[in-house]
Design a protein around this motif. Structure first.
Motif, short mmCIF file in Angstrom:
data_model
loop_
_atom_site.label_atom_id
_atom_site.label_comp_id
_atom_site.label_asym_id
_atom_site.label_seq_id
_atom_site.Cartn_x
_atom_site.Cartn_y
_atom_site.Cartn_z
N ALA A 11 -1.98 -2.19 -6.54
CA ALA A 11 -2.37 -3.49 -5.99
C ALA A 11 -3.44 -3.35 -4.91
O ALA A 11 -4.37 -4.16 -4.83
CB ALA A 11 -1.14 -4.21 -5.45
N VAL A 12 -3.32 -2.35 -4.05
CA VAL A 12 -4.31 -2.13 -2.99
C VAL A 12 -5.66 -1.78 -3.60
O VAL A 12 -6.70 -2.32 -3.18
CB VAL A 12 -3.83 -1.03 -2.02
CG1 VAL A 12 -4.99 -0.54 -1.15
CG2 VAL A 12 -2.71 -1.56 -1.14
N LEU A 13 -5.67 -0.89 -4.57
CA LEU A 13 -6.93 -0.54 -5.22
C LEU A 13 -7.55 -1.75 -5.90
O LEU A 13 -8.76 -1.99 -5.79
CB LEU A 13 -6.71 0.59 -6.23
CG LEU A 13 -7.94 1.01 -7.04
CD1 LEU A 13 -9.04 1.51 -6.12
CD2 LEU A 13 -7.57 2.09 -8.05
N LEU A 65 -10.98 -6.39 5.42
CA LEU A 65 -10.05 -6.09 4.33
C LEU A 65 -9.28 -4.81 4.62
O LEU A 65 -8.05 -4.76 4.47
CB LEU A 65 -10.82 -5.96 3.01
CG LEU A 65 -9.99 -5.65 1.77
CD1 LEU A 65 -9.00 -6.76 1.47
CD2 LEU A 65 -10.91 -5.42 0.57
N LEU A 66 -9.98 -3.79 5.07
CA LEU A 66 -9.33 -2.52 5.39
C LEU A 66 -8.41 -2.68 6.60
O LEU A 66 -7.36 -2.02 6.67
CB LEU A 66 -10.38 -1.44 5.64
CG LEU A 66 -11.21 -1.04 4.41
CD1 LEU A 66 -12.26 -0.01 4.79
CD2 LEU A 66 -10.33 -0.51 3.29
N ASP A 67 -8.78 -3.55 7.54
CA ASP A 67 -7.89 -3.84 8.67
C ASP A 67 -6.56 -4.39 8.15
O ASP A 67 -5.48 -3.98 8.60
CB ASP A 67 -8.52 -4.88 9.61
CG ASP A 67 -9.67 -4.32 10.44
OD1 ASP A 67 -9.81 -3.08 10.52
OD2 ASP A 67 -10.43 -5.14 10.99
N VAL A 86 -2.63 -2.77 8.29
CA VAL A 86 -1.41 -3.42 8.77
C VAL A 86 -0.30 -3.25 7.73
O VAL A 86 0.85 -2.94 8.07
CB VAL A 86 -1.66 -4.91 9.06
CG1 VAL A 86 -0.34 -5.64 9.35
CG2 VAL A 86 -2.62 -5.07 10.23
N PHE A 87 -0.65 -3.45 6.47
CA PHE A 87 0.34 -3.33 5.40
C PHE A 87 0.86 -1.90 5.28
O PHE A 87 2.06 -1.67 5.13
CB PHE A 87 -0.29 -3.77 4.07
CG PHE A 87 0.63 -3.64 2.89
CD1 PHE A 87 1.68 -4.53 2.71
CD2 PHE A 87 0.45 -2.63 1.95
CE1 PHE A 87 2.54 -4.42 1.63
CE2 PHE A 87 1.29 -2.51 0.87
CZ PHE A 87 2.34 -3.40 0.71
N LEU A 144 2.80 4.40 0.15
CA LEU A 144 3.00 3.19 -0.64
C LEU A 144 3.74 3.49 -1.94
O LEU A 144 3.65 4.60 -2.47
CB LEU A 144 1.65 2.54 -0.98
CG LEU A 144 0.77 2.14 0.20
CD1 LEU A 144 -0.56 1.59 -0.31
CD2 LEU A 144 1.47 1.12 1.09
N ALA A 145 4.44 2.49 -2.46
CA ALA A 145 5.04 2.60 -3.78
C ALA A 145 3.93 2.57 -4.82
O ALA A 145 2.80 2.13 -4.55
CB ALA A 145 6.02 1.44 -4.00
#
Length: 263
Positions: A162-164, A243-245, A249-250, A155-156
């Motif tokens: 944003a993910v965290l 959420l982790l699913d 995907v992302f 990830l950038a």
């Protein structure tokens, strides 16, 4: 327990930072055991844990320590700075096992559970708005550690942040449900099952299954499964997995399209 919302970063930033990074410690004088910033903060956390933020004041903390209120101001200038110190202190409690060799999904799962446990130990954290976080050593160390969960996910940097944030915001909401359920039972003396059973006879008389078929069927199934309206443990596990699913995907899409623009 009465709740109140407090805001981190409401004190003098320079003084909060100096205290959190321990560049402004002053020696204590007198016959009593040395009064230090650490002792004051620990007493304040104990007050908030036991009585909620509504009880937190410089006077209440002084009473907890058995000292005069004015003696606290020698070490901590006010409640705003004290709250920042409390936050940074408890942020140092989260478990941080070695992440090496573990997949990112397992790492994020561990981060989520460590933060849920933190809210469980210190429910008052749910009533502190931290959009202006206390930039102390424990918060920065916690942030750095938790970012490592997705450091090798392709990830950038802004996407890692944003993910965290997404995971931590989810945990905050899940923890609120769990804490509010426990507090409701303590304050009313009634379990969720007691509450549900008290309403059942009346609902059976006025309920219109034909008019609200989905609400009737799903509500009855959930009530029977959870002995009440919700099971916070089940909701947390189900929601975290979904959420982790979605994050997976992302992450996979990022690997396939590393130069894609925007979210």
């Amino acid at each position: 327990m009465t709740t109140v919302v407090e805001y981190s970063g409401s004190g003098d930033p320079a003084r909060s930072l100096a205290l959190m990074w321990r560049t402004a410690e002053r020696p204590s004088r007198g016959a009593k055991p040395a009064l230090t910033v650490a002792r004051i903060v620990r007493a304040a956390i104990d007050v908030a844990d036991g009585e909620g933020l509504v009880a937190l004041s410089m006077r209440r903390v002084a009473d907890q320590l058995g000292v005069g209120t004015m003696s606290l101001y020698t070490h901590v200038p006010g409640k705003g700075e004290l709250l920042d110190l409390m936050l940074d202190t408890v942020y140092g409690e989260t478990e941080r096992p070695d992440m090496d060799g573990r997949p990112w999904r397992e790492r994020l799962d561990q981060v989520a559970r460590a933060n849920l446990a933190l809210y469980s130990r210190h429910p008052w954290l749910l009533h502190v708005a931290t959009t202006r976080p206390p930039l102390g050593p424990n918060l920065i160390a916690k942030y750095d550690y938790e970012l490592r969960a997705v450091a090798d996910a392709g990830l950038a940097e802004i996407e890692m942040d944003a993910v965290l944030s997404l995971v931590l915001q989810y945990v905050h909401g899940a923890a609120r449900v769990s804490v509010e359920k426990s507090q409701a039972e303590r304050q009313t003396g009634m379990t969720d099952n007691d509450w549900w059973m008290a309403h059942q006879p009346f609902l059976a008389k006025i309920g219109d299954a034909a008019k609200y078929p989905l609400a009737t069927a799903v509500g009855s199934a959930a009530g029977a499964a959870f002995d009440g309206t919700i099971d916070p443990g089940f909701a947390f596990e189900f929601g975290l997995s979904r959420l982790l699913d979605g994050i997976e995907v992302f992450v996979n899409r990022s690997a396939d399209h590393p130069s894609r623009p925007g979210p």
